[in-house]
Design a protein around this motif. Structure first.
Motif, PDB file in Angstrom:
ATOM      1  N   GLN A   1     -15.940  35.527   9.856  1.00  0.00           N
ATOM      2  CA  GLN A   1     -16.354  34.181  10.255  1.00  0.00           C
ATOM      3  C   GLN A   1     -16.410  34.058  11.780  1.00  0.00           C
ATOM      4  O   GLN A   1     -17.331  33.438  12.321  1.00  0.00           O
ATOM      5  CB  GLN A   1     -15.394  33.134   9.697  1.00  0.00           C
ATOM      6  CG  GLN A   1     -15.484  32.936   8.216  1.00  0.00           C
ATOM      7  CD  GLN A   1     -14.464  31.920   7.715  1.00  0.00           C
ATOM      8  OE1 GLN A   1     -13.678  31.365   8.485  1.00  0.00           O
ATOM      9  NE2 GLN A   1     -14.472  31.677   6.412  1.00  0.00           N
TER      10      GLN A   1
ATOM     11  N   TYR B   1     -10.621  42.826  15.794  1.00  0.00           N
ATOM     12  CA  TYR B   1      -9.630  41.910  15.251  1.00  0.00           C
ATOM     13  C   TYR B   1     -10.139  40.475  15.323  1.00  0.00           C
ATOM     14  O   TYR B   1     -10.889  40.112  16.226  1.00  0.00           O
ATOM     15  CB  TYR B   1      -8.315  42.021  16.031  1.00  0.00           C
ATOM     16  CG  TYR B   1      -7.649  43.358  15.845  1.00  0.00           C
ATOM     17  CD1 TYR B   1      -6.813  43.586  14.757  1.00  0.00           C
ATOM     18  CD2 TYR B   1      -7.869  44.393  16.741  1.00  0.00           C
ATOM     19  CE1 TYR B   1      -6.206  44.822  14.575  1.00  0.00           C
ATOM     20  CE2 TYR B   1      -7.262  45.632  16.562  1.00  0.00           C
ATOM     21  CZ  TYR B   1      -6.432  45.832  15.482  1.00  0.00           C
ATOM     22  OH  TYR B   1      -5.847  47.058  15.299  1.00  0.00           O
ATOM     23  N   GLY B   2      -9.665  39.668  14.368  1.00  0.00           N
ATOM     24  CA  GLY B   2     -10.047  38.269  14.305  1.00  0.00           C
ATOM     25  C   GLY B   2      -8.873  37.341  14.511  1.00  0.00           C
ATOM     26  O   GLY B   2      -7.781  37.759  14.916  1.00  0.00           O
TER      27      GLY B   2
ATOM     28  N   THR C   1     -11.478  31.422  10.032  1.00  0.00           N
ATOM     29  CA  THR C   1     -10.202  31.865   9.466  1.00  0.00           C
ATOM     30  C   THR C   1     -10.091  33.382   9.347  1.00  0.00           C
ATOM     31  O   THR C   1      -9.047  33.885   8.967  1.00  0.00           O
ATOM     32  CB  THR C   1      -9.983  31.249   8.064  1.00  0.00           C
ATOM     33  OG1 THR C   1     -11.052  31.663   7.215  1.00  0.00           O
ATOM     34  CG2 THR C   1      -9.913  29.739   8.141  1.00  0.00           C
ATOM     35  N   ASN C   2     -11.171  34.102   9.655  1.00  0.00           N
ATOM     36  CA  ASN C   2     -11.103  35.565   9.590  1.00  0.00           C
ATOM     37  C   ASN C   2     -12.119  36.174  10.538  1.00  0.00           C
ATOM     38  O   ASN C   2     -12.951  35.469  11.115  1.00  0.00           O
ATOM     39  CB  ASN C   2     -11.312  36.063   8.153  1.00  0.00           C
ATOM     40  CG  ASN C   2     -12.669  35.693   7.606  1.00  0.00           C
ATOM     41  OD1 ASN C   2     -13.697  36.116   8.125  1.00  0.00           O
ATOM     42  ND2 ASN C   2     -12.688  34.893   6.543  1.00  0.00           N
ATOM     43  N   VAL C   3     -12.038  37.475  10.693  1.00  0.00           N
ATOM     44  CA  VAL C   3     -12.862  38.178  11.674  1.00  0.00           C
ATOM     45  C   VAL C   3     -14.355  38.049  11.369  1.00  0.00           C
ATOM     46  O   VAL C   3     -15.167  37.912  12.297  1.00  0.00           O
ATOM     47  CB  VAL C   3     -12.432  39.658  11.827  1.00  0.00           C
ATOM     48  CG1 VAL C   3     -12.706  40.469  10.584  1.00  0.00           C
ATOM     49  CG2 VAL C   3     -13.098  40.310  13.036  1.00  0.00           C
TER      50      VAL C   3
ATOM     51  N   GLN D   1      -6.694  35.923  12.719  1.00  0.00           N
ATOM     52  CA  GLN D   1      -5.437  36.039  11.965  1.00  0.00           C
ATOM     53  C   GLN D   1      -4.544  37.172  12.462  1.00  0.00           C
ATOM     54  O   GLN D   1      -3.506  37.447  11.871  1.00  0.00           O
ATOM     55  CB  GLN D   1      -5.729  36.194  10.470  1.00  0.00           C
ATOM     56  CG  GLN D   1      -6.415  34.991   9.862  1.00  0.00           C
ATOM     57  CD  GLN D   1      -5.609  33.714  10.026  1.00  0.00           C
ATOM     58  OE1 GLN D   1      -4.404  33.696   9.798  1.00  0.00           O
ATOM     59  NE2 GLN D   1      -6.273  32.652  10.445  1.00  0.00           N
TER      60      GLN D   1
ATOM     61  N   SER E   1      -3.662  42.066  11.053  1.00  0.00           N
ATOM     62  CA  SER E   1      -4.082  42.386   9.685  1.00  0.00           C
ATOM     63  C   SER E   1      -5.525  41.955   9.416  1.00  0.00           C
ATOM     64  O   SER E   1      -6.084  42.281   8.377  1.00  0.00           O
ATOM     65  CB  SER E   1      -3.152  41.711   8.673  1.00  0.00           C
ATOM     66  OG  SER E   1      -3.242  40.303   8.803  1.00  0.00           O
ATOM     67  N   ASP E   2      -6.117  41.245  10.348  1.00  0.00           N
ATOM     68  CA  ASP E   2      -7.479  40.695  10.199  1.00  0.00           C
ATOM     69  C   ASP E   2      -8.429  41.536  11.042  1.00  0.00           C
ATOM     70  O   ASP E   2      -8.685  41.230  12.199  1.00  0.00           O
ATOM     71  CB  ASP E   2      -7.470  39.234  10.660  1.00  0.00           C
ATOM     72  CG  ASP E   2      -8.825  38.553  10.569  1.00  0.00           C
ATOM     73  OD1 ASP E   2      -9.683  38.991   9.774  1.00  0.00           O
ATOM     74  OD2 ASP E   2      -9.017  37.559  11.306  1.00  0.00           O
ATOM     75  N   LYS E   3      -8.932  42.626  10.459  1.00  0.00           N
ATOM     76  CA  LYS E   3      -9.795  43.497  11.255  1.00  0.00           C
ATOM     77  C   LYS E   3     -10.851  44.175  10.399  1.00  0.00           C
ATOM     78  O   LYS E   3     -10.704  44.321   9.188  1.00  0.00           O
ATOM     79  CB  LYS E   3      -8.996  44.550  12.010  1.00  0.00           C
ATOM     80  CG  LYS E   3      -8.590  45.742  11.184  1.00  0.00           C
ATOM     81  CD  LYS E   3      -8.038  46.859  12.059  1.00  0.00           C
ATOM     82  CE  LYS E   3      -7.777  48.086  11.206  1.00  0.00           C
ATOM     83  NZ  LYS E   3      -7.344  49.214  11.980  1.00  0.00           N
TER      84      LYS E   3
END
Length: 135
Positions: free
Chosen positions: A12, A91-92, A8-10, A94, A97-99
């Protein structure tokens, strides 16, 4: 066995890449005239990392924060050392904004033509992958 939910995020996503990344040995050898040392080339690293980065939506985007070009002589011929300070926005899944940020890393590209910056970016990316994924 149930499949793991997607990251769910960078952080992970990077952890998943790390978990699935095989060992990448120093299987290449430099020319004996250059010392004959063993090394791990960028091609060997990206061959394994790219497919996992795509699988887990991990994207590295470089930002050059400093650039210096030094004129040097190699065997009495003009060359340059291009020295780049590079940060990577990673970036991940999401999106923008997920970085996280990796760096700054220093890449040095020695060349006698117009490829110094390319070599420096390649070196910086190689070490960003090595450091991020603990290769």
């Amino acid at each position: 066995m149930a499949e793991e939910p997607p990251p769910t995020n960078v952080i992970q996503a990077i952890a998943r890449v790390m978990a699935e990344l095989p060992a990448i040995g120093k299987n290449s050898k430099a020319d004996p005239k250059m010392g004959g040392y063993a090394f791990r080339g960028i091609e060997a690293i990206t061959a394994e990392a790219q497919k996992l980065q795509a699988k887990y939506c991990v994207v590295f985007v470089p930002r050059v924060t400093e650039c210096e070009i030094k004129d040097i002589l190699v065997n009495d011929k003009p060359w340059t050392d291009t020295i780049l300070h590079v940060e990577y926005d990673i970036y991940g899944p999401q999106g923008i904004s997920d970085k996280i940020v990796c760096g700054p890393l220093i890449g040095i590209g020695r060349d006698n033509s117009d490829k110094g910056a390319n070599k420096a970016l390649t070196q910086a990316y190689k070490y960003a992958l090595i450091e991020t994924y603990c290769i």
